[in-house]
Design an enzyme around this catalytic site. Structure first.
Site, PDB file in Angstrom:
ATOM      1  N   GLY A  45       0.829  -1.192   0.000  1.00 18.40           N
ATOM      2  CA  GLY A  45       0.000   0.000   0.000  1.00 18.40           C
ATOM      3  C   GLY A  45       0.863   1.241   0.000  1.00 18.40           C
TER       4      GLY A  45
ATOM      5  N   GLN B 257       2.843   9.979   1.097  1.00 16.45           N
ATOM      6  CA  GLN B 257       4.116   9.267   1.171  1.00 16.45           C
ATOM      7  C   GLN B 257       5.000   9.532  -0.046  1.00 16.45           C
ATOM      8  OE1 GLN B 257       2.127   5.335   2.258  1.00 16.45           O
ATOM      9  NE2 GLN B 257       4.144   5.183   3.231  1.00 16.45           N
TER      10      GLN B 257
ATOM     11  N   CYS C 296       5.802   0.084   7.249  1.00 12.29           N
ATOM     12  CA  CYS C 296       5.467   1.277   6.476  1.00 12.29           C
ATOM     13  C   CYS C 296       6.645   1.623   5.578  1.00 12.29           C
ATOM     14  CB  CYS C 296       5.157   2.431   7.421  1.00 12.29           C
ATOM     15  SG  CYS C 296       4.700   3.961   6.589  1.00 12.29           S
ATOM     16  N   LEU C 297       6.349   1.940   4.329  1.00 11.34           N
ATOM     17  CA  LEU C 297       7.421   2.286   3.394  1.00 11.34           C
ATOM     18  C   LEU C 297       8.105   3.602   3.770  1.00 11.34           C
ATOM     19  CD1 LEU C 297       5.760   1.197   0.030  1.00 11.34           C
ATOM     20  CD2 LEU C 297       7.383  -0.068   1.459  1.00 11.34           C
TER      21      LEU C 297
ATOM     22  N   HIS D 160      -4.586   1.615   7.563  1.00 14.61           N
ATOM     23  CA  HIS D 160      -3.210   2.128   7.614  1.00 14.61           C
ATOM     24  C   HIS D 160      -3.023   3.243   6.584  1.00 14.61           C
ATOM     25  CE1 HIS D 160       1.302   1.492   7.967  1.00 14.61           C
ATOM     26  NE2 HIS D 160       1.202   2.156   6.826  1.00 14.61           N
ATOM     27  N   GLU D 161      -3.451   2.988   5.335  1.00 15.64           N
ATOM     28  CA  GLU D 161      -3.268   3.984   4.278  1.00 15.64           C
ATOM     29  C   GLU D 161      -4.155   5.205   4.497  1.00 15.64           C
ATOM     30  OE1 GLU D 161      -0.703   3.749   2.498  1.00 15.64           O
ATOM     31  OE2 GLU D 161      -0.309   1.660   2.973  1.00 15.64           O
TER      32      GLU D 161
ATOM     33  N   HIS E  77      -2.620   7.687   6.753  1.00 21.14           N
ATOM     34  CA  HIS E  77      -1.646   8.585   6.115  1.00 21.14           C
ATOM     35  C   HIS E  77      -2.312   9.855   5.602  1.00 21.14           C
ATOM     36  CE1 HIS E  77       2.160   6.471   6.213  1.00 21.14           C
ATOM     37  NE2 HIS E  77       1.588   5.356   5.780  1.00 21.14           N
TER      38      HIS E  77
END
Length: 175
Positions: A50, A55, A94-95, A136-137, A140
Site C-alpha cells: 500500500g 508518502q 510502512c514504506l 493504515h493507508e 496517512h
C-alpha cells in the site's frame, strides 16, 4: 501535481512535515492516472502492499493497495462508513519507516466508500489484512503513522530501533 520520484521517509524533517499533514480533497476533474501508475511502480520496487499520496509528497486524499498480485485497488477521497467492534492485531510496517515493524490493533473489518481511478464511486467491505491496509493507508491521509497507534513506551522503543536502522543504512552508504 508532479509525478512522484521517491517515497518520503520519517527521518527527513521536510518529508516528515508532509507525512504528518492533513491531505486535501481530490476534485473529480483531477487526472491522477500518471501519478497512480508511478506510485504502483514505487510501491512494487519497495516491496510494499500500500502507498498513500502523502508518502510520495502529494497532499491529496488518495491511496493505492495491491495485496493480491495483479489486483490493484485505488481509493480516491475515501471514507470509512463503518467498522466492526471485533479487533485484530497485525504486525504492520510502512514504506516511510522501512524495515520497522510493530503490532497494531485495529477493527477487524471495515466498510469504505471511495472513488476509483476513473472517479467512479464504489463501496467495499474488507476484512483481515485488506481491512488493516485500508485503515493504515487512510491514516496517512490524516497525518497519522502506524507508530502513532502504539503506546508511548512501545513507540519510543520502535523509534530507537528505527534510528539504529537509519544509522546502519547511512554507515553502509558512507555518510
Amino acid at each position: 501535481m508532479n509525478t512522484p520520484e521517491k517515497i518520503y521517509r520519517y527521518e527527513n524533517e521536510q518529508e516528515y512535515q508532509v507525512l504528518k499533514a492533513l491531505a486535501q480533497h481530490v476534485p473529480k476533474s483531477c487526472d491522477l492516472s500518471a501519478i497512480i501508475n508511478q506510485m504502483f511502480v514505487l510501491m512494487h520496487n519497495a516491496q510494499g502492499i500500500g502507498l498513500a499520496a502523502p508518502q510520495v509528497g502529494i497532499s491529496a486524499r488518495f491511496f493505492i493497495i495491491e495485496i493480491e498480485k495483479n489486483r490493484p485497488l485505488v481509493f480516491i477521497n475515501p471514507e470509512i462508513i463503518s467498522t466492526s467492534t471485533d479487533l485484530n492485531i497485525h504486525e504492520e510496517g510502512c514504506l516511510s519507516l522501512p524495515k520497522l515493524y510493530a503490532k497494531v490493533q485495529r477493527p477487524a473489518s471495515v466498510k469504505i466508500q471511495a472513488r476509483d481511478a476513473s472517479h467512479r464511486l464504489f463501496t467495499l467491505e474488507a476484512e483481515d489484512i485488506l481491512a488493516t491496509c485500508i485503515q493504515h493507508e487512510l491514516d496517512h491521509l490524516n497525518g497519522v503513522l502506524f507508530i502513532d497507534h502504539l503506546n508511548d513506551a512501545a513507540r519510543e522503543q520502535a523509534l530507537r530501533r528505527y534510528n539504529k536502522i537509519v544509522a546502519k543504512e547511512q554507515k553502509k552508504a558512507g555518510r
